[in-house]
Write a protein that holds these residues in place. Structure first.
Motif, PDB file in Angstrom:
ATOM      1  N   VAL A  39      40.161  95.523 105.981  1.00 23.81           N
ATOM      2  CA  VAL A  39      40.326  95.498 104.520  1.00 23.81           C
ATOM      3  C   VAL A  39      40.378  96.946 104.054  1.00 23.81           C
ATOM      4  O   VAL A  39      39.365  97.645 104.030  1.00 23.81           O
ATOM      5  CB  VAL A  39      39.167  94.735 103.846  1.00 23.81           C
ATOM      6  N   LEU A  50      39.639  87.363  99.554  1.00 28.16           N
ATOM      7  CA  LEU A  50      39.246  87.522 100.951  1.00 28.16           C
ATOM      8  C   LEU A  50      38.645  86.224 101.503  1.00 28.16           C
ATOM      9  O   LEU A  50      37.798  85.598 100.861  1.00 28.16           O
ATOM     10  CB  LEU A  50      38.243  88.663 101.084  1.00 28.16           C
ATOM     11  N   LYS A  56      35.017  91.056 108.607  1.00 30.12           N
ATOM     12  CA  LYS A  56      35.818  91.989 107.819  1.00 30.12           C
ATOM     13  C   LYS A  56      35.294  93.413 107.984  1.00 30.12           C
ATOM     14  O   LYS A  56      34.088  93.663 107.847  1.00 30.12           O
ATOM     15  CB  LYS A  56      35.796  91.572 106.341  1.00 30.12           C
ATOM     16  N   TRP A  77      30.385  91.251 107.365  1.00 31.65           N
ATOM     17  CA  TRP A  77      30.903  92.427 106.661  1.00 31.65           C
ATOM     18  C   TRP A  77      30.440  93.706 107.338  1.00 31.65           C
ATOM     19  O   TRP A  77      29.241  93.964 107.435  1.00 31.65           O
ATOM     20  CB  TRP A  77      30.435  92.436 105.213  1.00 31.65           C
TER      21      TRP A  77
END
Length: 316
Positions: A39, A50, A56, A77
């Motif tokens: 990203v 998303l 990510k 994340w």
């Protein structure tokens, strides 16, 4: 990895550059960790954009629209950097992670080196303005080179680099101008321009976002932006379904381009109606521009390189 970017059906160079920038910054990233979504450039930290349940890797993305996703799960994340301190505060990470918008690294690509200056002054509108405005004709009147932000990304960027001055309604128009050391002036045609994302980037380089106001150039542009055109208010609303030249994009009505159907006399009349826009844009192009300090840009790029080195170490 697979790069994520917001894809406009009309094209927007600030998002489209994700298609090739990361191949330069992280060569070979596409062949590793297929479960990871990279990203990167864009105001894309948005729950509606998303996917959930996908790992990510966030490198320089920004917040500015919609609702921020829940980014507390570090298994899902991996936040290495965000666009600036405002996004960092929203996400809840250390302000030091608000490094820079990765688009500044475009200026390091070999194909953009040693480009000569061709244009004295250029205007880069927001993509919404480009759809419904008379900006190419207005630029002709006031002596500006018009750069369509919906064009092929490398062509748009090359024209920015080849300009001596940029008037930017597009945030990435200003970001790329600053990266190429081209002085720039910010303008805004409506309150719909997102000042949060501009200030997020501006604070990383010590520049200020105080856009000069330029009126919308057409009634269609006013409809899109809920703005004024010659004293009449328009609120964005869903158009009649029988009109094939309108689309609804992210809740905003966008008037699609169509073949011109007016006479030269009618075209001249529309240019007269756009005179306030032309005058304001002319003044903006003659205003004192700004540019971040060389040292500020270099320091931020060095910090971003450290981020990239950490990613290479941990993922490659």
């Amino acid at each position: 990895m697979k790069p994520y970017y917001w894809e406009s059906q009309h094209g927007n160079f600030g998002d489209d550059l994700n298609l090739w920038l990361w191949d330069f910054l992280l060569p070979g990233f596409r062949e590793i960790h297929p479960e990871t979504l990279l990203v990167g450039v864009g105001t894309v930290l948005n729950r509606a954009l998303l996917p959930e349940g996908t790992h990510k890797l966030v490198i320089g993305s920004g917040f500015g629209y919609g609702t921020l996703p829940d980014m507390s799960d570090r298994q899902e994340w991996d936040i290495r950097s965000v666009r600036g301190p405002l996004t960092a505060a929203k996400v809840g990470v250390a302000p030091e992670l608000g490094v820079i918008d990765p688009a500044v690294m475009v200026a390091d690509l070999p194909e953009f080196q040693d480009l000569g200056k061709i244009y004295k002054r250029s205007f880069v509108p927001h993509w919404e303005s480009a759809i419904a405005g008379l900006w190419p004709a207005i630029c002709d009147v006031v002596g500006l080179n018009y750069i369509d932000p919906r064009g092929e990304a490398k062509d748009v960027i090359r024209k920015i680099a080849q300009s001596e001055l940029i008037v930017a309604e597009s945030m990435h128009g200003a970001i790329l101008a600053d990266a190429f050391r081209v002085p720039w002036t910010a303008v805004s045609t409506s309150n719909s321009i997102n000042s949060f994302k501009w200030n997020d980037w501006a604070q990383t380089l010590g520049v200020t976002y105080k856009p000069r106001r330029v009126p919308v150039s057409t009634r269609a542009e006013a409809v899109i932006k809920g703005s004024r055109f010659w004293g009449m208010d328009f609120e964005p609303k869903e158009p009649p379904p029988e009109d094939p030249n309108r689309r609804n994009i992210d809740g905003d009505v966008v008037v699609a381009e169509r073949a011109p159907r007016h006479s030269s006399l009618r075209g001249a009349a529309k240019r007269v109606l756009a005179a306030p826009s032309a005058l304001a844009l002319w003044h903006a192009s003659r205003a004192t521009p700004q540019l971040s300090k060389d040292s500020a840009l270099a320091e931020r790029k060095e910090r971003f390189q450290v981020v990239l080195e950490g990613i290479r170490r941990d993922y490659f």
